[in-house]
Enzyme design. Sequence first.
Site, short mmCIF file in Angstrom:
data_model
loop_
_atom_site.label_atom_id
_atom_site.label_comp_id
_atom_site.label_asym_id
_atom_site.label_seq_id
_atom_site.Cartn_x
_atom_site.Cartn_y
_atom_site.Cartn_z
N HIS A 89 -6.87 28.56 28.16
CA HIS A 89 -6.46 29.30 26.97
C HIS A 89 -6.96 28.61 25.70
O HIS A 89 -6.37 28.76 24.63
CB HIS A 89 -4.93 29.45 26.90
CG HIS A 89 -4.33 30.06 28.12
ND1 HIS A 89 -4.30 31.42 28.35
CD2 HIS A 89 -3.77 29.49 29.22
CE1 HIS A 89 -3.71 31.66 29.51
NE2 HIS A 89 -3.40 30.50 30.07
N SER B 263 -29.69 27.33 7.29
CA SER B 263 -29.22 28.44 6.47
C SER B 263 -30.17 28.66 5.30
O SER B 263 -30.71 27.70 4.74
CB SER B 263 -27.81 28.12 5.93
OG SER B 263 -27.45 29.00 4.88
N LYS C 87 -26.37 23.23 6.44
CA LYS C 87 -26.08 23.88 7.70
C LYS C 87 -27.11 23.56 8.78
O LYS C 87 -28.31 23.53 8.54
CB LYS C 87 -26.03 25.41 7.51
CG LYS C 87 -24.86 25.92 6.72
CD LYS C 87 -23.53 25.65 7.39
CE LYS C 87 -23.37 26.40 8.70
NZ LYS C 87 -23.41 27.87 8.52
#
Length: 474
Positions: free
Chosen positions: A165, A286, A292
Amino acid sequence: MGDSSGSNMGEKLWGGRFVEGLNPVMDIFNRSITFDKQLWDVDIKGSIAYAKALEKCGLITSEESAKLFLGLSQISEEWASNSFIIKDDEDIHSANERRLKEIIGNEIGGKLHVGRSRNDQVATDVRLWLREQSTVLKSLLISFTKICCERAKSEIDILMPGYTHLQRAQAIRWSHWLLSYAWYFHNDVDKLDDIISRMNICPLGSGALAGNPFNIDRDFLAKELGFSGCTPNSLLAVSDRDFIAEFLFWGALVATHFSKWAEDLLLYSTKEFGFVTIADAFCTGSSLMPQKKNADSLELIRGKSGRLIGNCMAILVVLKGLPSTFNKDLQEDKEPLFDSYKTLIELIQVACGTLETLKIHKEVCFTALSPDMFATDVAYYLVRKGVAFRDAHKIAGEVVALAEKEKCTITELSLSQLKTLSEHFGEDISSLWNYEASVQQYQAFGGTARENVAIQVQQLEQWISDSETLTTQV
Protein backbone atom coordinates in the site's frame (compact mmCIF):
# COMPACT_ATOMS: atom_id res chain seq x y z
CA MET A 1 -13.67 12.38 -56.35
CA GLY A 2 -15.57 11.33 -59.40
CA ASP A 3 -12.41 10.34 -61.25
CA SER A 4 -12.00 6.59 -60.82
CA SER A 5 -9.24 6.15 -63.34
CA GLY A 6 -6.39 6.58 -60.89
CA SER A 7 -5.52 2.90 -60.76
CA ASN A 8 -4.98 0.43 -63.58
CA MET A 9 -7.16 -2.63 -62.94
CA GLY A 10 -4.95 -4.74 -65.17
CA GLU A 11 -2.11 -4.37 -62.70
CA LYS A 12 -4.15 -5.59 -59.74
CA LEU A 13 -3.98 -9.24 -58.76
CA TRP A 14 -7.77 -9.18 -58.65
CA GLY A 15 -8.46 -6.73 -61.51
CA GLY A 16 -9.91 -9.01 -64.19
CA ARG A 17 -13.49 -8.84 -62.97
CA PHE A 18 -13.58 -5.02 -62.77
CA VAL A 19 -14.30 -2.62 -65.64
CA GLU A 20 -13.80 0.64 -63.76
CA GLY A 21 -10.62 1.89 -62.15
CA LEU A 22 -10.30 2.18 -58.39
CA ASN A 23 -11.09 5.55 -56.89
CA PRO A 24 -7.75 7.20 -55.94
CA VAL A 25 -8.89 7.75 -52.37
CA MET A 26 -10.01 4.12 -52.10
CA ASP A 27 -6.73 3.01 -53.68
CA ILE A 28 -4.74 4.71 -50.93
CA PHE A 29 -7.15 3.51 -48.24
CA ASN A 30 -6.83 -0.06 -49.49
CA ARG A 31 -3.05 -0.22 -49.65
CA SER A 32 -0.92 -1.87 -46.98
CA ILE A 33 2.48 -1.75 -48.72
CA THR A 34 3.57 1.15 -46.51
CA PHE A 35 3.66 -1.10 -43.46
CA ASP A 36 3.56 -4.72 -44.65
CA LYS A 37 6.69 -4.25 -46.74
CA GLN A 38 8.65 -5.37 -43.69
CA LEU A 39 7.32 -8.85 -44.44
CA TRP A 40 9.40 -8.94 -47.63
CA ASP A 41 11.86 -11.55 -46.38
CA VAL A 42 9.32 -14.05 -45.06
CA ASP A 43 7.12 -13.47 -48.11
CA ILE A 44 9.99 -14.53 -50.34
CA LYS A 45 10.80 -17.51 -48.13
CA GLY A 46 7.19 -18.64 -48.36
CA SER A 47 7.24 -18.24 -52.13
CA ILE A 48 10.42 -20.27 -52.49
CA ALA A 49 8.89 -23.08 -50.45
CA TYR A 50 5.70 -22.91 -52.50
CA ALA A 51 7.69 -23.08 -55.75
CA LYS A 52 9.35 -26.25 -54.48
CA ALA A 53 5.95 -27.71 -53.63
CA LEU A 54 4.63 -26.84 -57.11
CA GLU A 55 7.57 -28.64 -58.69
CA LYS A 56 7.10 -31.59 -56.35
CA CYS A 57 3.51 -32.12 -57.50
CA GLY A 58 4.36 -31.57 -61.18
CA LEU A 59 2.70 -28.19 -61.73
CA ILE A 60 5.96 -26.58 -62.82
CA THR A 61 9.12 -28.04 -64.31
CA SER A 62 12.53 -28.06 -62.69
CA GLU A 63 13.65 -25.42 -65.21
CA GLU A 64 10.72 -23.18 -64.28
CA SER A 65 11.42 -23.77 -60.61
CA ALA A 66 15.06 -22.74 -61.10
CA LYS A 67 13.99 -19.50 -62.79
CA LEU A 68 11.57 -18.75 -59.98
CA PHE A 69 14.33 -19.28 -57.41
CA LEU A 70 16.65 -17.02 -59.38
CA GLY A 71 14.06 -14.28 -59.63
CA LEU A 72 13.06 -14.52 -55.98
CA SER A 73 16.72 -14.43 -54.92
CA GLN A 74 17.24 -11.24 -56.92
CA ILE A 75 14.19 -9.65 -55.30
CA SER A 76 15.57 -10.60 -51.89
CA GLU A 77 18.88 -8.93 -52.72
CA GLU A 78 17.07 -5.79 -53.85
CA TRP A 79 15.11 -5.55 -50.61
CA ALA A 80 18.22 -6.27 -48.54
CA SER A 81 20.20 -3.54 -50.33
CA ASN A 82 17.28 -1.10 -50.12
CA SER A 83 17.16 -0.85 -53.91
CA PHE A 84 13.73 -2.42 -54.41
CA ILE A 85 11.46 0.14 -56.06
CA ILE A 86 7.86 0.19 -54.88
CA LYS A 87 5.55 1.20 -57.68
CA ASP A 88 1.75 1.10 -57.76
CA ASP A 89 1.82 -1.94 -55.48
CA GLU A 90 -1.08 -2.74 -53.19
CA ASP A 91 0.81 -4.89 -50.71
CA ILE A 92 4.04 -6.83 -50.24
CA HIS A 93 2.63 -9.88 -52.05
CA SER A 94 1.67 -7.98 -55.19
CA ALA A 95 4.95 -6.02 -55.07
CA ASN A 96 7.06 -9.16 -55.03
CA GLU A 97 4.93 -10.87 -57.67
CA ARG A 98 5.05 -7.82 -59.92
CA ARG A 99 8.82 -7.62 -59.62
CA LEU A 100 9.20 -11.36 -60.20
CA LYS A 101 7.32 -11.08 -63.49
CA GLU A 102 9.52 -8.16 -64.50
CA ILE A 103 12.62 -10.28 -63.91
CA ILE A 104 11.63 -13.67 -65.35
CA GLY A 105 8.54 -12.84 -67.43
CA ASN A 106 4.80 -13.12 -66.91
CA GLU A 107 4.41 -16.71 -68.10
CA ILE A 108 6.65 -18.33 -65.50
CA GLY A 109 6.21 -15.66 -62.86
CA GLY A 110 2.44 -16.05 -63.06
CA LYS A 111 2.64 -19.76 -62.25
CA LEU A 112 3.92 -19.19 -58.72
CA HIS A 113 0.51 -18.21 -57.45
CA VAL A 114 -1.40 -21.24 -58.72
CA GLY A 115 -3.63 -22.58 -55.97
CA ARG A 116 -2.31 -19.96 -53.54
CA SER A 117 -4.27 -16.99 -52.25
CA ARG A 118 -3.04 -13.89 -50.52
CA ASN A 119 -5.26 -15.14 -47.70
CA ASP A 120 -3.09 -18.16 -46.89
CA GLN A 121 0.03 -16.28 -48.02
CA VAL A 122 -0.29 -13.45 -45.50
CA ALA A 123 -1.32 -15.85 -42.73
CA THR A 124 1.92 -17.72 -43.39
CA ASP A 125 4.04 -14.58 -43.67
CA VAL A 126 2.92 -13.12 -40.36
CA ARG A 127 3.53 -16.39 -38.51
CA LEU A 128 7.01 -16.65 -39.98
CA TRP A 129 7.76 -13.02 -39.15
CA LEU A 130 6.56 -13.27 -35.57
CA ARG A 131 8.45 -16.51 -35.01
CA GLU A 132 11.68 -14.89 -36.19
CA GLN A 133 11.23 -11.63 -34.28
CA SER A 134 10.34 -13.39 -31.06
CA THR A 135 13.96 -14.47 -30.71
CA VAL A 136 15.02 -10.81 -30.58
CA LEU A 137 12.50 -10.04 -27.85
CA LYS A 138 13.52 -13.09 -25.85
CA SER A 139 17.18 -12.13 -26.13
CA LEU A 140 16.48 -8.63 -24.80
CA LEU A 141 14.38 -9.90 -21.89
CA ILE A 142 17.12 -12.37 -21.02
CA SER A 143 19.64 -9.50 -21.11
CA PHE A 144 17.51 -7.50 -18.68
CA THR A 145 17.25 -10.52 -16.38
CA LYS A 146 21.01 -10.95 -16.55
CA ILE A 147 21.54 -7.35 -15.39
CA CYS A 148 19.15 -8.00 -12.49
CA CYS A 149 21.19 -11.06 -11.50
CA GLU A 150 24.54 -9.30 -11.76
CA ARG A 151 23.38 -6.45 -9.54
CA ALA A 152 21.62 -8.81 -7.15
CA LYS A 153 24.86 -10.72 -6.58
CA SER A 154 27.07 -7.69 -6.05
CA GLU A 155 24.53 -5.74 -3.97
CA ILE A 156 23.09 -8.57 -1.91
CA ASP A 157 23.91 -6.91 1.44
CA ILE A 158 21.89 -3.76 0.77
CA LEU A 159 18.77 -3.64 2.94
CA MET A 160 15.75 -1.48 2.21
CA PRO A 161 12.09 -1.21 3.17
CA GLY A 162 9.61 -3.41 1.41
CA TYR A 163 6.24 -1.77 0.84
CA THR A 164 2.58 -2.69 0.78
CA HIS A 165 0.00 0.00 0.00
CA LEU A 166 3.08 2.20 -0.52
CA GLN A 167 3.64 2.10 3.25
CA ARG A 168 6.79 0.76 4.85
CA ALA A 169 6.08 -2.86 5.73
CA GLN A 170 9.06 -5.17 6.34
CA ALA A 171 12.78 -5.03 5.74
CA ILE A 172 13.96 -6.79 2.58
CA ARG A 173 17.07 -7.01 0.44
CA TRP A 174 17.44 -4.68 -2.53
CA SER A 175 18.49 -7.82 -4.40
CA HIS A 176 15.20 -9.49 -3.52
CA TRP A 177 13.34 -6.54 -5.05
CA LEU A 178 15.49 -6.72 -8.20
CA LEU A 179 14.90 -10.44 -8.60
CA SER A 180 11.15 -10.10 -8.18
CA TYR A 181 11.17 -8.35 -11.56
CA ALA A 182 13.71 -10.78 -13.01
CA TRP A 183 11.17 -13.54 -12.33
CA TYR A 184 8.43 -11.55 -14.05
CA PHE A 185 10.49 -11.43 -17.23
CA HIS A 186 11.63 -15.04 -16.88
CA ASN A 187 7.93 -15.97 -16.89
CA ASP A 188 7.28 -13.64 -19.82
CA VAL A 189 9.87 -15.45 -21.91
CA ASP A 190 8.21 -18.75 -21.08
CA LYS A 191 4.83 -17.31 -22.07
CA LEU A 192 6.23 -16.13 -25.40
CA ASP A 193 7.59 -19.63 -26.06
CA ASP A 194 4.10 -20.99 -25.43
CA ILE A 195 2.56 -18.53 -27.89
CA ILE A 196 5.11 -19.34 -30.57
CA SER A 197 4.63 -23.09 -30.12
CA ARG A 198 0.86 -22.68 -30.60
CA MET A 199 1.16 -20.48 -33.68
CA ASN A 200 3.93 -22.50 -35.30
CA ILE A 201 1.61 -24.37 -37.65
CA CYS A 202 1.52 -23.81 -41.39
CA PRO A 203 -1.55 -22.29 -43.10
CA LEU A 204 0.05 -22.32 -46.55
CA GLY A 205 -1.82 -24.56 -48.98
CA SER A 206 -5.24 -23.54 -47.68
CA GLY A 207 -6.01 -21.30 -50.64
CA ALA A 208 -8.56 -18.52 -50.29
CA LEU A 209 -10.70 -20.53 -47.87
CA ALA A 210 -11.65 -23.97 -49.26
CA GLY A 211 -8.22 -25.55 -49.60
CA ASN A 212 -5.83 -26.37 -52.43
CA PRO A 213 -7.08 -28.42 -55.41
CA PHE A 214 -3.65 -29.34 -56.80
CA ASN A 215 -2.54 -31.98 -54.32
CA ILE A 216 0.04 -29.67 -52.78
CA ASP A 217 2.07 -31.49 -50.14
CA ARG A 218 1.32 -29.36 -47.10
CA ASP A 219 3.52 -31.45 -44.82
CA PHE A 220 6.40 -30.69 -47.17
CA LEU A 221 5.58 -26.97 -46.99
CA ALA A 222 5.47 -27.10 -43.22
CA LYS A 223 8.87 -28.78 -42.99
CA GLU A 224 10.41 -26.41 -45.54
CA LEU A 225 9.31 -23.42 -43.50
CA GLY A 226 10.15 -24.88 -40.10
CA PHE A 227 6.58 -25.31 -38.88
CA SER A 228 5.65 -28.13 -36.52
CA GLY A 229 2.62 -29.11 -38.60
CA CYS A 230 -0.26 -27.89 -40.77
CA THR A 231 -3.49 -26.12 -39.90
CA PRO A 232 -6.23 -28.80 -39.89
CA ASN A 233 -8.98 -26.65 -41.39
CA SER A 234 -8.64 -24.28 -44.34
CA LEU A 235 -11.36 -21.93 -43.08
CA LEU A 236 -9.54 -21.58 -39.78
CA ALA A 237 -6.19 -21.17 -41.52
CA VAL A 238 -7.06 -17.99 -43.39
CA SER A 239 -9.04 -16.33 -40.60
CA ASP A 240 -7.14 -17.23 -37.44
CA ARG A 241 -5.44 -14.24 -35.82
CA ASP A 242 -5.55 -15.57 -32.28
CA PHE A 243 -1.77 -15.77 -32.25
CA ILE A 244 -1.57 -12.03 -32.97
CA ALA A 245 -4.10 -11.28 -30.23
CA GLU A 246 -2.09 -13.49 -27.87
CA PHE A 247 1.14 -11.75 -28.80
CA LEU A 248 -0.38 -8.30 -28.35
CA PHE A 249 -1.76 -9.31 -24.95
CA TRP A 250 1.66 -10.70 -24.09
CA GLY A 251 3.28 -7.43 -25.16
CA ALA A 252 0.81 -5.45 -23.06
CA LEU A 253 1.59 -7.68 -20.06
CA VAL A 254 5.35 -7.30 -20.52
CA ALA A 255 4.93 -3.54 -20.76
CA THR A 256 2.78 -3.60 -17.61
CA HIS A 257 5.56 -5.40 -15.75
CA PHE A 258 8.08 -2.82 -16.93
CA SER A 259 5.67 -0.03 -16.01
CA LYS A 260 5.46 -1.34 -12.43
CA TRP A 261 9.24 -1.59 -12.30
CA ALA A 262 9.60 1.94 -13.66
CA GLU A 263 7.11 3.32 -11.15
CA ASP A 264 9.07 1.79 -8.27
CA LEU A 265 12.31 3.34 -9.50
CA LEU A 266 10.65 6.70 -10.18
CA LEU A 267 9.63 6.80 -6.54
CA TYR A 268 12.99 5.53 -5.31
CA SER A 269 14.79 8.20 -7.34
CA THR A 270 12.88 11.17 -5.88
CA LYS A 271 14.44 13.41 -3.24
CA GLU A 272 11.83 12.09 -0.82
CA PHE A 273 13.23 8.55 -1.15
CA GLY A 274 16.73 9.03 -2.52
CA PHE A 275 17.41 5.30 -2.82
CA VAL A 276 18.75 5.47 -6.37
CA THR A 277 20.12 7.98 -8.86
CA ILE A 278 19.27 7.54 -12.53
CA ALA A 279 22.21 8.19 -14.86
CA ASP A 280 22.18 11.45 -16.81
CA ALA A 281 22.18 9.45 -20.04
CA PHE A 282 18.63 8.30 -19.27
CA CYS A 283 17.25 11.60 -17.98
CA THR A 284 16.25 14.94 -19.45
CA GLY A 285 15.85 18.44 -18.03
CA SER A 286 13.22 21.14 -17.81
CA SER A 287 12.81 23.92 -20.36
CA LEU A 288 12.05 26.32 -17.50
CA MET A 289 13.57 24.99 -14.26
CA PRO A 290 17.35 24.58 -14.56
CA GLN A 291 17.67 22.38 -11.48
CA LYS A 292 15.35 19.67 -12.77
CA LYS A 293 16.58 16.20 -13.69
CA ASN A 294 13.67 14.11 -14.92
CA ALA A 295 13.86 10.33 -15.24
CA ASP A 296 12.10 10.43 -18.59
CA SER A 297 13.35 6.97 -19.51
CA LEU A 298 11.22 5.52 -16.72
CA GLU A 299 8.26 7.80 -17.38
CA LEU A 300 8.24 6.86 -21.06
CA ILE A 301 8.45 3.16 -20.17
CA ARG A 302 5.45 3.69 -17.92
CA GLY A 303 3.64 5.62 -20.63
CA LYS A 304 4.35 3.18 -23.45
CA SER A 305 2.45 0.49 -21.56
CA GLY A 306 -0.76 2.35 -22.44
CA ARG A 307 0.15 2.23 -26.10
CA LEU A 308 0.71 -1.53 -25.97
CA ILE A 309 -2.52 -2.12 -24.07
CA GLY A 310 -4.29 -0.08 -26.75
CA ASN A 311 -2.83 -2.24 -29.52
CA CYS A 312 -4.15 -5.33 -27.76
CA MET A 313 -7.61 -3.79 -27.51
CA ALA A 314 -7.49 -2.79 -31.18
CA ILE A 315 -7.07 -6.34 -32.50
CA LEU A 316 -9.77 -7.70 -30.20
CA VAL A 317 -12.23 -5.08 -31.44
CA VAL A 318 -11.32 -5.91 -35.06
CA LEU A 319 -11.87 -9.63 -34.51
CA LYS A 320 -14.96 -9.58 -32.33
CA GLY A 321 -17.63 -9.17 -35.05
CA LEU A 322 -16.08 -10.78 -38.12
CA PRO A 323 -17.90 -13.51 -40.02
CA SER A 324 -15.92 -16.60 -40.82
CA THR A 325 -12.83 -16.82 -43.06
CA PHE A 326 -11.00 -13.83 -44.50
CA ASN A 327 -12.29 -10.27 -44.31
CA LYS A 328 -10.36 -7.14 -45.26
CA ASP A 329 -10.68 -5.96 -41.66
CA LEU A 330 -7.82 -8.38 -40.97
CA GLN A 331 -5.48 -5.96 -42.73
CA GLU A 332 -5.69 -4.06 -39.44
CA ASP A 333 -3.81 -6.83 -37.64
CA LYS A 334 -0.35 -5.82 -38.81
CA GLU A 335 0.09 -2.22 -37.77
CA PRO A 336 -0.63 -2.93 -34.06
CA LEU A 337 1.60 -6.00 -34.31
CA PHE A 338 4.53 -4.14 -35.87
CA ASP A 339 4.06 -1.17 -33.55
CA SER A 340 3.99 -3.31 -30.41
CA TYR A 341 7.08 -5.18 -31.52
CA LYS A 342 9.02 -1.99 -32.27
CA THR A 343 7.88 -0.34 -29.05
CA LEU A 344 8.89 -3.36 -26.97
CA ILE A 345 12.33 -3.48 -28.57
CA GLU A 346 12.96 0.17 -27.75
CA LEU A 347 11.40 -0.09 -24.28
CA ILE A 348 13.48 -3.09 -23.19
CA GLN A 349 16.69 -1.57 -24.53
CA VAL A 350 16.07 1.62 -22.54
CA ALA A 351 15.16 -0.43 -19.45
CA CYS A 352 18.42 -2.38 -19.74
CA GLY A 353 20.47 0.81 -20.00
CA THR A 354 18.64 2.48 -17.14
CA LEU A 355 19.10 -0.45 -14.77
CA GLU A 356 22.70 -1.07 -15.75
CA THR A 357 23.76 2.52 -15.06
CA LEU A 358 21.66 3.55 -12.05
CA LYS A 359 23.41 4.10 -8.72
CA ILE A 360 22.01 2.58 -5.54
CA HIS A 361 22.61 4.43 -2.26
CA LYS A 362 23.13 1.79 0.40
CA GLU A 363 23.14 4.08 3.42
CA VAL A 364 20.00 5.94 2.36
CA CYS A 365 18.18 2.64 1.87
CA PHE A 366 19.25 1.48 5.32
CA THR A 367 18.31 4.76 6.96
CA ALA A 368 14.80 4.39 5.53
CA LEU A 369 14.29 1.31 7.69
CA SER A 370 12.29 2.25 10.78
CA PRO A 371 11.71 0.51 14.14
CA ASP A 372 7.98 0.20 13.56
CA MET A 373 8.89 -2.39 10.89
CA PHE A 374 9.79 -4.74 13.77
CA ALA A 375 6.10 -4.98 14.72
CA THR A 376 5.60 -8.17 12.73
CA ASP A 377 8.77 -9.56 14.28
CA VAL A 378 7.21 -8.92 17.72
CA ALA A 379 4.19 -10.99 16.70
CA TYR A 380 6.48 -13.78 15.46
CA TYR A 381 8.44 -13.58 18.73
CA LEU A 382 5.27 -14.16 20.70
CA VAL A 383 4.23 -17.04 18.43
CA ARG A 384 7.56 -18.70 19.21
CA LYS A 385 6.64 -18.30 22.89
CA GLY A 386 3.47 -20.30 22.30
CA VAL A 387 0.98 -17.46 21.76
CA ALA A 388 -1.67 -18.00 19.06
CA PHE A 389 -0.93 -15.79 16.06
CA ARG A 390 -4.16 -13.78 16.22
CA ASP A 391 -3.46 -13.01 19.87
CA ALA A 392 0.18 -12.26 19.07
CA HIS A 393 -0.90 -9.91 16.29
CA LYS A 394 -3.19 -8.05 18.71
CA ILE A 395 -0.46 -7.71 21.32
CA ALA A 396 2.03 -6.46 18.71
CA GLY A 397 -0.53 -3.84 17.69
CA GLU A 398 -0.84 -2.79 21.33
CA VAL A 399 2.97 -2.48 21.46
CA VAL A 400 2.83 -0.06 18.53
CA ALA A 401 0.00 1.89 20.17
CA LEU A 402 1.93 2.10 23.45
CA ALA A 403 5.02 3.43 21.67
CA GLU A 404 2.90 6.08 19.96
CA LYS A 405 1.38 7.04 23.31
CA GLU A 406 4.83 7.27 24.92
CA LYS A 407 6.15 9.16 21.86
CA CYS A 408 8.97 6.70 21.34
CA THR A 409 9.81 3.80 19.05
CA ILE A 410 8.87 0.23 19.93
CA THR A 411 12.56 -0.52 20.37
CA GLU A 412 12.75 2.12 23.11
CA LEU A 413 10.01 0.60 25.24
CA SER A 414 11.29 -0.95 28.44
CA LEU A 415 10.80 -4.59 29.31
CA SER A 416 8.52 -3.58 32.17
CA GLN A 417 6.35 -1.57 29.78
CA LEU A 418 6.15 -4.53 27.40
CA LYS A 419 5.23 -6.88 30.24
CA THR A 420 2.15 -4.74 30.94
CA LEU A 421 0.90 -6.05 27.61
CA SER A 422 2.07 -9.68 27.88
CA GLU A 423 4.02 -11.75 30.37
CA HIS A 424 5.57 -13.60 27.44
CA PHE A 425 8.04 -10.76 26.82
CA GLY A 426 11.51 -11.47 28.18
CA GLU A 427 15.07 -10.09 28.10
CA ASP A 428 15.58 -11.78 24.72
CA ILE A 429 13.17 -9.30 23.09
CA SER A 430 16.14 -6.98 22.48
CA SER A 431 17.57 -9.51 20.00
CA LEU A 432 14.76 -8.55 17.66
CA TRP A 433 15.99 -5.01 17.12
CA ASN A 434 18.36 -5.90 14.31
CA TYR A 435 17.43 -5.36 10.68
CA GLU A 436 19.83 -7.95 9.30
CA ALA A 437 18.42 -10.56 11.68
CA SER A 438 14.91 -9.51 10.71
CA VAL A 439 15.69 -10.11 7.04
CA GLN A 440 17.51 -13.36 7.73
CA GLN A 441 14.56 -14.94 9.54
CA TYR A 442 12.78 -15.47 6.21
CA GLN A 443 14.52 -18.76 5.54
CA ALA A 444 11.62 -20.52 3.83
CA PHE A 445 12.16 -20.96 0.10
CA GLY A 446 11.41 -17.76 -1.79
CA GLY A 447 12.07 -15.47 1.17
CA THR A 448 14.42 -12.52 1.43
CA ALA A 449 17.11 -14.28 3.51
CA ARG A 450 20.58 -14.06 1.99
CA GLU A 451 20.76 -17.76 1.14
CA ASN A 452 17.42 -17.65 -0.64
CA VAL A 453 18.45 -14.66 -2.71
CA ALA A 454 21.63 -16.49 -3.70
CA ILE A 455 19.56 -19.52 -4.74
CA GLN A 456 17.34 -17.30 -6.89
CA VAL A 457 20.40 -15.90 -8.64
CA GLN A 458 21.71 -19.41 -9.32
CA GLN A 459 18.36 -20.55 -10.71
CA LEU A 460 18.04 -17.54 -12.98
CA GLU A 461 21.65 -17.77 -14.16
CA GLN A 462 21.10 -21.42 -15.08
CA TRP A 463 17.96 -20.47 -16.97
CA ILE A 464 19.82 -17.68 -18.76
CA SER A 465 22.61 -20.07 -19.74
CA ASP A 466 20.14 -22.69 -21.00
CA SER A 467 18.15 -20.06 -22.92
CA GLU A 468 21.24 -18.61 -24.58
CA THR A 469 22.35 -22.10 -25.57
CA LEU A 470 18.98 -22.83 -27.16
CA THR A 471 19.01 -19.49 -28.99
CA THR A 472 22.46 -20.23 -30.37
CA GLN A 473 21.35 -23.65 -31.58
CA VAL A 474 18.31 -22.18 -33.32
